[in-house]
Design an enzyme around this catalytic site. Structure first.
Site, PDB file in Angstrom:
ATOM      1  N   ASN A 277       0.851  -1.190   0.000  1.00  0.00           N
ATOM      2  CA  ASN A 277       0.000   0.000   0.000  1.00  0.00           C
ATOM      3  C   ASN A 277       0.888   1.241   0.000  1.00  0.00           C
ATOM      4  OD1 ASN A 277       0.566   0.801   2.854  1.00  0.00           O
ATOM      5  ND2 ASN A 277      -0.355  -1.209   3.215  1.00  0.00           N
TER       6      ASN A 277
ATOM      7  N   PHE B 119      -4.292   3.153  14.759  1.00  0.00           N
ATOM      8  CA  PHE B 119      -4.606   4.156  13.746  1.00  0.00           C
ATOM      9  C   PHE B 119      -5.654   3.557  12.828  1.00  0.00           C
ATOM     10  CE2 PHE B 119      -1.805   7.940  13.520  1.00  0.00           C
ATOM     11  CZ  PHE B 119      -1.218   7.769  14.767  1.00  0.00           C
TER      12      PHE B 119
END
Ligand SMILES: Cc1cc2nc3c(=O)[nH]c(=O)nc-3n(C[C@H](O)[C@H](O)[C@H](O)COP(=O)(O)O)c2cc1C
Length: 397
Positions: A208, A321
């Site tokens: 990613n 997160f």
């Protein structure tokens, strides 16, 4: 706030030198004693008279002044200062510092000091992006020199990164560093950062866009606040922050094993890493041959490291997160609960200036009690500070 603090303000020959008048004025107002040292080139931009008036001290410009004083001036100045600020810092002074050059009074004081030095680089974007300059800066960071990130925007020539931050931003950084938040002293903090890479075959992988910037900023800030930091990072082009125990990993499974082996002795785990949610079911030993036919990739869910640590958690503070593009608050609250977290930091990559790769982030903090605190767009360093303020508060409870 800075009463009786002794600050040397080094000014070098950049166009932003005019902003230093306001910096000196503010430092004086906060009670600091300020001695300004100006390079020869700085004096082409602003006059020593202006700085003398604002600092209420003689401005130092010469290594060998005509009117000799008793003692060794550069050593006396270096010993006098509790803190040195260089703003604006030219590419030249940063290059000289990296090389240990001492060919004028400012660079000689810098070689002679043991006090913290905060450097505020400001220059044209091409100068800022110059690879030698970038390397010089990274080298100094590793040695413990402190930097304040330049802003992005209109420059004297062109636009881009390289703008001296506004005086109030610089002064608040000075206050923070001098009044010294040491609230994480003695704490052990584990941070994960960056992306993971999951191989498909010996040459390909899926991954990613996470750059690691947020996690590296947290690791650096936690270390500065006194914590013993371990940074477990997936592949990243960032330079490793100084004074952290750095563990590079590639695959999610490697990250999981590294986190697990440190988790028992940690006070807080802050998971900023973008761990692959899906990983290839089978990794081909040989390169998958190019073909004109469609091929199918079979993916299986990866490990949820945070959830696993949530199960193992004893006294540790657990911070996750969450990257969501829709219903971010509701979805993040669910994650907080499911994974047994103490705090979740929510970001939406669709907000301009937030998320992957950029230097800024707009985050919302949600704690266990469901309190939602939306922060404005901040630099990743500032956002890191806010997350650590929360972690520090949770540790005290
Ligand atoms: C108009 C003008 C503006 C400049 N602005 C900058 C600047 O913002 N940043 C920088 O690094 N150099 C800038 N320079 C180049 C420096 O002045 C030059 O590298 C000089 O040698 C720096 O000397 P010093 O570091 O000893 O002050 C500028 C030069 C001129 C003529």
């Amino acid at each position: 706030m800075l009463k009786n603090k002794k600050i040397i303000m080094g000014i070098t020959g950049g166009i932003a030198a005019y902003k230093t008048c306001e910096i000196v004025r503010r430092l004086k107002k906060l009670g600091a004693q300020v001695i300004v040292i100006m390079t020869q080139n700085a004096q082409k931009f602003i006059t020593p008279l202006t700085m003398e008036t604002l600092s209420e001290n003689e401005v130092v410009t010469e290594m060998f002044p005509e009117k000799r004083m008793v003692g060794v001036r550069h050593v006396n100045l270096a010993n006098w200062a509790d803190f040195i600020l260089i703003a604006p810092a030219t590419a030249n002074i940063i290059g000289k510092m990296r090389a240990g050059i001492a060919d004028d009074i400012l660079s000689t004081v810098l070689v002679s000091t043991k006090s913290p030095v905060l450097i505020a680089p400001a220059m044209n974007v091409n100068m800022y992006e110059n690879r030698i300059f970038q390397e010089n800066m990274e080298y100094l960071k590793k040695l413990g020199y402190l930097f304040i990130e330049p802003g992005t925007g209109a420059l004297a020539c062109g636009t881009g990164k390289g703008r001296l931050p506004e005086p109030e931003v610089i002064v608040s950084e000075v206050i923070k560093l001098i009044t010294g938040k040491n609230d994480l002293e003695g704490k052990s903090i584990l941070v994960t950062a960056g992306r993971t890479e999951e191989p498909l075959d010996p040459v390909r992988y899926i991954s990613n866009r996470s750059s690691g910037k947020m996690g590296y900023a947290i690791a650096e800030a936690a270390q500065r606040r006194g914590a013993k930091v371990t940074l477990i990072s997936g592949p990243s082009n960032l330079s490793i922050p100084g004074n952290v125990n750095f563990i590079p990993v590639k695959r999610a499974e490697e990250m999981y094993l590294a986190v697990k082996s440190h988790f028992g002795k940690t006070d807080a785990l802050i998971m900023t890493a973008a761990v692959s949610d899906f990983i290839p079911n089978v990794v081909s030993k040989d390169k998958i041959k190019k073909t004109s036919e469609k091929i199918w990739l079979e993916l299986k869910p990866g490990r949820d490291i945070l959830k696993e640590m949530g199960k193992l958690k004893k006294k540790q503070i657990l911070v996750g997160f969450s990257l969501e593009t829709e219903d971010e608050i509701e979805n993040s609250k669910k994650k907080l609960e499911e994974k047994n977290l103490d705090l979740i930091v929510v970001n939406n990559p669709n907000v301009p200036g937030a998320g992957f790769e950029v230097d800024t982030n707009q985050v919302t903090l949600i704690d266990k009690k469901g309190k939602v605190e939306k922060l404005p767009l901040l630099s990743k360093q500032e956002a890191a500070g806010k997350v650590l303020d929360k972690v520090s508060g949770l540790m005290k409870k």
